[in-house]
Scaffold this motif. Structure first.
Motif, PDB file in Angstrom:
ATOM      1  N   HIS A  79       0.858  -1.185   0.000  1.00  8.34           N
ATOM      2  CA  HIS A  79       0.000   0.000   0.000  1.00  8.34           C
ATOM      3  C   HIS A  79       0.895   1.236   0.000  1.00  8.34           C
ATOM      4  N   ALA A  80       1.530   1.468  -1.143  1.00  9.86           N
ATOM      5  CA  ALA A  80       2.483   2.566  -1.257  1.00  9.86           C
ATOM      6  C   ALA A  80       1.825   3.890  -1.598  1.00  9.86           C
ATOM      7  N   CYS A  81       0.505   3.895  -1.795  1.00  7.29           N
ATOM      8  CA  CYS A  81      -0.187   5.146  -2.122  1.00  7.29           C
ATOM      9  C   CYS A  81      -1.169   5.561  -1.031  1.00  7.29           C
ATOM     10  N   GLY A  82      -1.274   4.767   0.032  1.00  2.00           N
ATOM     11  CA  GLY A  82      -2.117   5.167   1.149  1.00  2.00           C
ATOM     12  C   GLY A  82      -3.575   4.780   1.052  1.00  2.00           C
ATOM     13  N   HIS A  83      -3.933   3.897   0.128  1.00  2.00           N
ATOM     14  CA  HIS A  83      -5.339   3.525   0.008  1.00  2.00           C
ATOM     15  C   HIS A  83      -5.827   2.738   1.222  1.00  2.00           C
ATOM     16  N   ASP A  84      -4.903   2.118   1.949  1.00  5.29           N
ATOM     17  CA  ASP A  84      -5.269   1.474   3.209  1.00  5.29           C
ATOM     18  C   ASP A  84      -5.768   2.504   4.214  1.00  5.29           C
ATOM     19  N   MET A  85      -5.140   3.672   4.230  1.00  4.43           N
ATOM     20  CA  MET A  85      -5.583   4.755   5.092  1.00  4.43           C
ATOM     21  C   MET A  85      -6.960   5.252   4.657  1.00  4.43           C
ATOM     22  N   HIS A  86      -7.188   5.307   3.353  1.00  2.00           N
ATOM     23  CA  HIS A  86      -8.475   5.765   2.846  1.00  2.00           C
ATOM     24  C   HIS A  86      -9.601   4.830   3.281  1.00  2.00           C
ATOM     25  N   VAL A  87      -9.334   3.530   3.263  1.00  2.00           N
ATOM     26  CA  VAL A  87     -10.329   2.557   3.719  1.00  2.00           C
ATOM     27  C   VAL A  87     -10.654   2.786   5.193  1.00  2.00           C
ATOM     28  N   ALA A  88      -9.630   2.980   6.008  1.00  2.00           N
ATOM     29  CA  ALA A  88      -9.852   3.220   7.438  1.00  2.00           C
ATOM     30  C   ALA A  88     -10.630   4.506   7.658  1.00  2.00           C
ATOM     31  N   TRP A  89     -10.292   5.556   6.915  1.00  2.00           N
ATOM     32  CA  TRP A  89     -11.018   6.823   7.046  1.00  2.00           C
ATOM     33  C   TRP A  89     -12.505   6.649   6.764  1.00  2.00           C
TER      34      TRP A  89
END
Length: 411
Positions: free
Chosen positions: A101-111
């Motif tokens: 997850h080098a673009c931060g989409h994991d963070m987007h899911v959590a948000w």
């Protein structure tokens, strides 16, 4: 934290959201392969009380929560990871070799799951309908496939589309701009043809490796010599493949070219220049065949509706006093989020949330950040070292989504 009723209980839920973020980060999945992530999202949404539809546009998940009369707000997060080998050293680093997850989409899911949880738990704090879209394959332009899967007929039509992206800016900062925010992007696959043979007798061949080198070098002049200084464009050759052995001249070489632009006129000029150079260099090398130039994908310019952006900026400034900023020009990165607003006929707003450890920004002020962009020593999106700090980034992102949505969902 502000006193907004939509934030009631958020602090208590943050440990759970952090565990979710770390779990998704540790199990990245490439575009259109987000099976585990999608199942996790659907399970969480159902537990929160949302009406859930799975397999939208492939591996997408859409949740709908109606809460009385009022506007329809679309909130979107992307889910896919990249073919990057992680080098962060995190205890929750990727367990999927070569995928990160080098673009931060994991963070987007959590948000977004944090925001959907708050909306479900605090229903007396808002009115209307929320459509939560967990989109697959943003990295390869998955939004059109989601929309083509009967989206407009299957789900409530939004009055506004909202989304955000974690960036290498200092954690806690939130910023955007009206109008063009992110560049459009075009990717091309170019195949250059030669005539192969033995490396000891190059005179009996047409060497596509040399041809490819000439093309790569000549393409560097497109922006420097064909785009005006006040305009923006980027031409990158990100991949070059050809040959199998040092003493064999191959028959062909493949290039992958990425083009960024912020206006239609510049886009057309750059695309035409790239094609002209590729064909001219092939002719100069006496290539036996015309090169093949195949469009791979295309992302439109991400355009923020001015009126809706003003409303979002006001809401974010109230939620994060002294921590918001306005970009002075579009950034060269690209997104497919704008396709939702364009296709569904709704205004859209996209903004950035900083996620980098403040210690890395000890000598950088906000003014220089806005003027000069993220310093080169800071790991950026798509870097194997990119790793947003969970605290305060998770909380900031949830609060930002809810603050922006609340403008339309106020009871």
């Amino acid at each position: 934290m502000s006193t907004s009723p939509l934030l009631t209980g958020l602090r208590e839920r943050l440990p759970e959201l952090r565990a979710l973020y770390e779990d998704v980060h540790a199990h990245p999945e490439l575009s259109f392969q987000e099976v585990r992530t999608a199942a996790l999202v659907a399970q969480r949404l159902r537990a929160q009380g949302w009406e859930v539809t799975e397999e939208v546009g492939g591996t997408g998940v859409v949740g709908v929560l109606a809460n009385g009369d009022g506007p329809v707000v679309l909130l979107r997060a992307d889910m896919d990871a990249l073919p990057v080998t992680e080098q962060t050293g995190l205890p929750y680093a990727s367990t999927n070799d070569g995928v990160m997850h080098a673009c931060g989409h994991d963070m987007h899911v959590a948000w977004l799951l944090g925001a959907t949880g708050q909306l479900a738990a605090v229903r007396d704090g808002w009115r209307g309908t929320v459509v939560a879209v967990f989109q697959p394959a943003e990295e390869v332009g998955g939004a059109p496939k989601v929309l083509a899967d009967g989206f407009a007929d299957r789900f409530p039509r939004p009055d506004v589309c909202l989304a955000q992206h974690v960036a290498g800016a200092p954690a806690g900062l939130v910023g955007t701009r009206a109008g063009a925010l992110m560049a459009g992007a075009d990717s091309l696959r170019v195949t250059l043809f030669g005539r192969g043979g033995h490396g000891s007798t190059p005179e009996a061949t047409v060497d596509p490796v040399v041809l490819a080198a000439a093309v790569v070098m000549r393409l560097q002049t497109v922006v420097s010599r064909e785009v005006a200084a006040g305009q923006q464009a980027v031409v990158t050759v990100g991949s070059i493949h050809g040959g199998t052995k040092d003493n064999i001249i191959p028959d062909s070489v493949e290039l992958r070219i990425n083009i960024r632009s912020t206006t239609a006129a510049v886009r057309e000029r750059v695309l035409a220049a790239v094609e002209r150079i590729v064909r001219a260099e092939a002719a100069a090398s006496a290539a036996p065949r015309e090169p093949e130039i195949v469009p791979v994908d295309s992302f439109p310019v991400t355009h923020n509706d001015p009126e809706a952006t003003e409303a979002v900026q006001t809401a974010l400034a109230a939620e994060f006093p002294g921590l918001t900023f306005e970009l002075t020009s579009p950034v060269p990165n690209s997104e497919d989020f704008g396709t939702f607003g364009t296709t569904l006929g709704a205004p859209s707003v996209f903004w950035f949330v900083g996620g980098t450890d403040l210690a890395l920004y000890a000598d950088v002020d906000l003014e220089s950040l806005v003027r000069d962009g993220i310093p080169p020593q800071i790991p950026s999106n798509h870097s194997p070292h990119f790793a947003p700090v969970p605290d305060p980034t998770i909380e900031t992102g949830v609060r930002a989504l809810l603050a922006a949505a609340a403008h339309w969902l106020a009871p």
